[in-house]
Scaffold this active site. Sequence first.
Site, PDB file in Angstrom:
ATOM      1  N   HIS A   1      50.118 100.556 132.384  1.00  0.00           N
ATOM      2  CA  HIS A   1      49.526 102.109 133.071  1.00  0.00           C
ATOM      3  C   HIS A   1      49.787 102.619 131.964  1.00  0.00           C
ATOM      4  O   HIS A   1      50.830 103.160 131.565  1.00  0.00           O
ATOM      5  CB  HIS A   1      49.397 102.121 134.326  1.00  0.00           C
ATOM      6  CG  HIS A   1      49.744 103.765 134.674  1.00  0.00           C
ATOM      7  ND1 HIS A   1      47.755 103.880 135.071  1.00  0.00           N
ATOM      8  CD2 HIS A   1      50.620 104.601 134.610  1.00  0.00           C
ATOM      9  CE1 HIS A   1      48.789 105.357 135.707  1.00  0.00           C
ATOM     10  NE2 HIS A   1      49.431 105.150 135.228  1.00  0.00           N
TER      11      HIS A   1
ATOM     12  N   GLU B   1      46.428 102.519 138.774  1.00  0.00           N
ATOM     13  CA  GLU B   1      45.606 103.023 140.217  1.00  0.00           C
ATOM     14  C   GLU B   1      44.859 101.906 141.042  1.00  0.00           C
ATOM     15  O   GLU B   1      45.013 102.537 142.213  1.00  0.00           O
ATOM     16  CB  GLU B   1      44.622 103.262 138.636  1.00  0.00           C
ATOM     17  CG  GLU B   1      44.461 104.506 138.077  1.00  0.00           C
ATOM     18  CD  GLU B   1      45.640 103.800 136.674  1.00  0.00           C
ATOM     19  OE1 GLU B   1      44.999 104.974 135.988  1.00  0.00           O
ATOM     20  OE2 GLU B   1      45.554 102.655 136.571  1.00  0.00           O
TER      21      GLU B   1
ATOM     22  N   ASP C   1      48.632  96.975 135.827  1.00  0.00           N
ATOM     23  CA  ASP C   1      48.157  98.812 135.861  1.00  0.00           C
ATOM     24  C   ASP C   1      48.665  99.178 137.067  1.00  0.00           C
ATOM     25  O   ASP C   1      48.790  99.098 137.780  1.00  0.00           O
ATOM     26  CB  ASP C   1      46.342  98.677 135.621  1.00  0.00           C
ATOM     27  CG  ASP C   1      46.170  99.822 135.162  1.00  0.00           C
ATOM     28  OD1 ASP C   1      46.804 100.832 134.590  1.00  0.00           O
ATOM     29  OD2 ASP C   1      45.242 100.123 134.319  1.00  0.00           O
TER      30      ASP C   1
ATOM     31  N   GLU D   1      37.922  98.429 131.243  1.00  0.00           N
ATOM     32  CA  GLU D   1      39.389  97.893 131.095  1.00  0.00           C
ATOM     33  C   GLU D   1      39.120  96.145 131.289  1.00  0.00           C
ATOM     34  O   GLU D   1      39.747  95.490 130.769  1.00  0.00           O
ATOM     35  CB  GLU D   1      40.401  98.765 131.929  1.00  0.00           C
ATOM     36  CG  GLU D   1      40.803 100.116 130.722  1.00  0.00           C
ATOM     37  CD  GLU D   1      41.845 100.580 131.773  1.00  0.00           C
ATOM     38  OE1 GLU D   1      42.845  99.929 132.282  1.00  0.00           O
ATOM     39  OE2 GLU D   1      41.339 101.941 131.795  1.00  0.00           O
TER      40      GLU D   1
ATOM     41  N   HIS E   1      41.790  98.918 137.637  1.00  0.00           N
ATOM     42  CA  HIS E   1      40.855  99.433 138.852  1.00  0.00           C
ATOM     43  C   HIS E   1      39.513  99.581 137.928  1.00  0.00           C
ATOM     44  O   HIS E   1      39.627  98.817 136.306  1.00  0.00           O
ATOM     45  CB  HIS E   1      41.148 100.768 138.163  1.00  0.00           C
ATOM     46  CG  HIS E   1      41.698 101.209 136.730  1.00  0.00           C
ATOM     47  ND1 HIS E   1      40.001 101.661 136.155  1.00  0.00           N
ATOM     48  CD2 HIS E   1      42.397 101.131 135.866  1.00  0.00           C
ATOM     49  CE1 HIS E   1      40.645 101.562 135.029  1.00  0.00           C
ATOM     50  NE2 HIS E   1      41.985 101.901 135.115  1.00  0.00           N
TER      51      HIS E   1
ATOM     52  N   HIS F   1      37.914 104.618 135.670  1.00  0.00           N
ATOM     53  CA  HIS F   1      37.689 104.782 134.161  1.00  0.00           C
ATOM     54  C   HIS F   1      37.611 104.330 132.847  1.00  0.00           C
ATOM     55  O   HIS F   1      37.845 102.997 133.558  1.00  0.00           O
ATOM     56  CB  HIS F   1      39.101 106.453 134.262  1.00  0.00           C
ATOM     57  CG  HIS F   1      40.287 105.689 134.127  1.00  0.00           C
ATOM     58  ND1 HIS F   1      41.479 105.518 134.696  1.00  0.00           N
ATOM     59  CD2 HIS F   1      40.953 104.862 132.716  1.00  0.00           C
ATOM     60  CE1 HIS F   1      42.179 105.184 134.573  1.00  0.00           C
ATOM     61  NE2 HIS F   1      42.426 104.437 133.103  1.00  0.00           N
TER      62      HIS F   1
END
Length: 275
Positions: free
Chosen positions: A61, A10, A8, A135, A105, A117
């Site tokens: 991502h 972030e 990912d 996630e 994240h 998020h």
Amino acid sequence: MKVLISADMEGISGIVHPSETNPGGYDYERGRARMTAEVNAAVAGVLEAVPAAEVLVADAHASFRNLLPEELDRRARLVRGQPRPLGMLAGLDDDTDAVLFVGYHARAGGGPGVLAHTIGAGILDVRLDGRSTGEIGLNAALAGFHGAPVVLITGDDAACAELRELVPAALNVAVKRALGQAATVALHPDEARDQVHRAAAKAVRRHDQVPLVTLTGPLKVEVDLYGPYTVDLAVLVPGVTRAPGARTVAFTAADVAEAYRLVQLLAQLALITPG
């Protein structure tokens, strides 16, 4: 040995703002270059520990088209683009021996966490049998369903703590400390890569010491959606019902894999706007 690296953006060192993670945004190109370099550090660590390992990297991502293919370590294979089976864990199968989360994240509400998020902008929360899951939790459970332990996570301190709660034996590299949603104290990118490299090597060497995340079905799943219009679309899916609360839908999944597929579908429905 087969290893999947799910990457990912972030949670990459130094990234703090949405513009750095969205194509066309300020510093996005620098962000994707740093993402690629941090993933390469993980690939190098895996292959230092197990030179004959088969390494797949899932670009995980947003559009799943962020890593720079020509800059990726040539010894790895890249899983790129969407839609695709297993989403952020595309490339995972029952032969996978270990999974690494790079650049992850924290979930929404799990902060302070940098750019925290839960599965895009359209999903506020996912609860599996009443437990809020982001996630990290969903992907760890899907990996466990296929018999693969999550042996390493890199990201901010909130993301690392989220996996540590689920899998205390997994290694973690906090490449930055969250001060808020868009503020952090970060390691220098070179230092972050060095730490990721060393941790990836150690993690795969001890993969057989890390337990699986296992969830037994059937699972009651509740999803809080950002937009009421998405709720209207979601209840058109067989088995999905409107739950109490204007933004919540619910369904029962036979197992984690089925829950994961339906949550992926809801995330895609959340991208649709009224015609």
